[in-house]
Write a protein that holds these residues in place. Structure first.
Motif, mmCIF file in Angstrom:
data_model
loop_
_atom_site.group_PDB
_atom_site.id
_atom_site.type_symbol
_atom_site.label_atom_id
_atom_site.label_comp_id
_atom_site.label_asym_id
_atom_site.label_seq_id
_atom_site.Cartn_x
_atom_site.Cartn_y
_atom_site.Cartn_z
ATOM 1 N N LEU A 236 -16.325 27.491 55.123
ATOM 2 C CA LEU A 236 -15.399 27.196 54.447
ATOM 3 C C LEU A 236 -16.076 26.191 53.119
ATOM 4 N N ILE A 237 -17.016 25.530 53.403
ATOM 5 C CA ILE A 237 -17.585 24.661 52.148
ATOM 6 C C ILE A 237 -18.228 25.755 51.213
ATOM 7 N N MET A 238 -19.004 26.420 51.765
ATOM 8 C CA MET A 238 -19.874 27.377 50.728
ATOM 9 C C MET A 238 -19.053 28.442 49.930
ATOM 10 N N GLN A 239 -18.063 28.757 50.892
ATOM 11 C CA GLN A 239 -16.776 29.737 50.027
ATOM 12 C C GLN A 239 -16.109 28.979 49.035
ATOM 13 N N THR A 240 -15.898 27.650 49.018
ATOM 14 C CA THR A 240 -15.201 26.822 48.109
ATOM 15 C C THR A 240 -15.979 26.627 46.920
ATOM 16 N N ILE A 241 -17.394 26.116 47.312
ATOM 17 C CA ILE A 241 -18.505 25.903 46.226
ATOM 18 C C ILE A 241 -18.603 27.229 45.287
ATOM 19 N N ALA A 242 -18.972 28.316 46.140
ATOM 20 C CA ALA A 242 -19.330 29.591 45.389
ATOM 21 C C ALA A 242 -18.043 30.119 44.662
ATOM 22 N N GLY A 243 -16.869 29.796 45.284
ATOM 23 C CA GLY A 243 -15.767 30.562 44.696
ATOM 24 C C GLY A 243 -15.653 30.343 43.506
ATOM 25 N N ARG A 244 -16.078 29.007 42.829
ATOM 26 C CA ARG A 244 -15.720 28.610 41.475
ATOM 27 C C ARG A 244 -16.588 28.800 40.663
#
Lengths: 425, 108
Positions: free
Chosen positions: B77-85
């Motif tokens: 969840l964290i890496m998806q959020t970080i990479a997502g933007r």
């Protein structure tokens, strides 16, 4: 560009540089000066990044009265027996030495905003070009009727680290089997939104591990709901059945008073007598230095420009961490660390014309519920509509696999090692 | 997944490719963006808990992993959020920044 401007700041071209940048007060002295008040997650990080990234072009002074830094984050893990106290205690030596920071062990008592000087308890005055204010929280001792600073030994808060953390653990260990524990939970906004509920989990774990499973923890909460509520309540039911009773305001009908001498807590619904331990987590406000300097508004916290972390009322001051109003960001060490990096970049932009980029912020809070069962909540944030707004958020789900929860605890431990190295290395 | 299987040799290959640059990221932008990574991932390359080393990776590999998080093919969840933007040029900037940092043997 950056290199050329820095060159202009020194040597024969300084006057030309001053004219060009239109900021003679900054350039009149040998080096621009930044003073940082508070060596927590916001202040220590800001001091480090300004000093490190300006490579000696900015003189950085960090004002912190404590010799050591005890982290509030993971203090619940100490309470639950998952960490020893030494592992949440850190020195400032490496931070100062590795990054060329002047560490002043004193308390800032006043900010003379007109003269741009910080006054220390010892009488010294520290002039600044830019000031970072990151004092954390102060407790509103009068927010709980019957409680006071004098009563914090009898009814500990442990919401500031150090002696109170040790005291709460000692008191928890002394609770007899069958003893009643009452936690007075805080109203919003407060430091570490999931913190009280992780603490309840760690208290229950500690009691259960000691065979004291007839103990009961009552939580008197002024809020209708709380961070990661479904996740915590699922965990309490699963691991600590019958040991935790959370009461929202509609049920307890208001906290009326506490009596520290007799361990009594009176609510509209019930009176708890002879509690073995009462943990009062009161309402909170920005640290005194921020309020006394006129940086806080009526809320008790400090408004900031979300694109820079600059104070809304003083262009030479930045306010970080728990003391500021950070919009959608929670008051956490992770948030403070993230905000500090934005402020450090903007300050270098102002003082040594370093390249700047649009502010972006991040936060994650992990909470341990039971051994190898950790949940998390977090998000990405940016300046939008006049505040720091969440652009994307996430939270663990109920019913996750044991493997995932264990992995999240390993992340939690990795994060702790990472942020403490980032702040203090 | 950790990157501990990466051979030390990849560092010299990386440094050699930095000037020619199959992935040519803006290192200064990368250094700024890296600040949000190093709250968890240590610049020293030290690994603790479940937080892996991210220094010294070949640029292409770093970009591929970040895109896998961005596209939610990898599960965190964290890496998806970080990479997502992160935009493509920002991921390249991070790859350039972390990739050029001296990799050392993994310290547990």
């Amino acid at each position: 560009m950056d290199f050329n401007r820095r060159q202009l700041l020194t040597g024969a071209a300084a006057v030309a540089g001053a004219t060009m940048l239109g900021s003679p007060s900054v350039l009149a002295q040998a080096k621009p000066r930044v003073v940082v008040i508070g060596g927590g997650a916001g202040g220590a990080t800001a001091a480090k990044y300004i000093a490190k990234d300006s490579a000696g072009a900015i003189a950085v002074t960090l004002v912190e009265p404590n010799a050591n830094y005890q982290t509030c984050f993971h203090s619940n893990l100490y309470l639950g027996g998952f960490r020893d106290y030494a592992s949440i205690t850190h020195e400032y030596t490496a931070l100062a030495k590795n990054n060329g920071i002047d560490l002043v062990r004193d308390r800032a008592t006043m900010i003379d905003r007109d003269k741009k000087e910080v006054v220390l308890a010892g009488g010294r005055r520290l002039p600044y070009d830019r000031l970072v204010v990151s004092p954390g929280i102060d407790l509103k001792y009068d927010s709980v009727p019957g409680w006071s600073q004098a009563a914090e030994e009898a009814m500990p808060h442990a919401w500031k680290p150090g002696a109170q953390t040790l005291l709460l653990r000692k008191r928890l260990d002394a609770v007899p089997n069958g003893g009643v524990i009452v936690m007075i939970a805080p109203p919003n906004p407060y430091r570490c939104p999931p913190g009280p509920y992780e603490r309840i989990s760690m208290m229950a774990h500690s009691l259960k591990a000691a065979g004291k499973d007839r103990c009961k923890i009552f939580v008197i909460d002024p809020k209708e709901s709380f961070s990661k509520q479904g996740l915590f309540q699922e965990g309490w039911e699963k691991y600590y059945k019958g040991m935790v009773e959370w009461l929202g305001p509609k049920v307890h009908d208001g906290l009326k008073s506490v009596d520290p001498a007799s361990g009594t807590v009176v609510t509209g619904f019930e009176t708890y007598k002879n509690a073995a331990l009462v943990n009062v987590i009161p309402a909170q406000m920005a640290g005194a230095i921020a309020r006394d300097s006129g940086l806080a508004n009526a809320s008790g916290f400090c408004a900031i420009d979300p694109s820079s972390m600059k104070s809304a009322v003083d262009a030479n001051i930045y306010v970080l961490g728990d003391a500021c109003i950070a919009g959608d960001m929670p008051k956490s060490a992770f948030s403070a660390n993230s905000q500090a990096k934005v402020a450090a970049m903007m300050i270098r932009g102002e003082l040594v014309a370093a390249r700047t980029f649009p502010a972006r912020y991040t936060n994650t809070c992990w909470s341990l519920i039971e051994t190898d069962d950790c949940v998390k909540v977090g998000g990405a944030y940016e300046a939008k509509d006049g505040k720091i707004a969440a652009s994307s958020t996430f939270v663990s789900k109920t019913g996750e696999t044991a493997e995932m929860r264990k992995q999240q605890q390993a992340e939690n431990m990795g994060w702790y090692a990472g942020i403490t190295a980032d702040m203090l290395g | 997944m950790t990157m501990s299987h990466l051979p030390a040799m990849s560092v010299s290959l990386l440094l050699a490719s930095a000037s020619t640059g199959a992935v040519a990221g803006d290192r200064e932008l990368g250094e700024y963006l890296s600040a949000e990574c190093v709250t968890c991932h240590q610049l020293s390359g030290r690994e603790t808990g479940a937080v892996p080393r991210i220094t010294g990776w070949p640029d292409e590999h770093f970009v591929a992993v970040m895109n896998a998080y961005k596209d939610k093919h990898r599960d965190n969840l964290i890496m998806q959020t970080i990479a997502g933007r992160l935009a493509a040029d920002e991921i390249e900037a991070l790859a350039a920044y972390f990739g050029a940092l001296q990799s050392r043997s993994v310290v547990k």
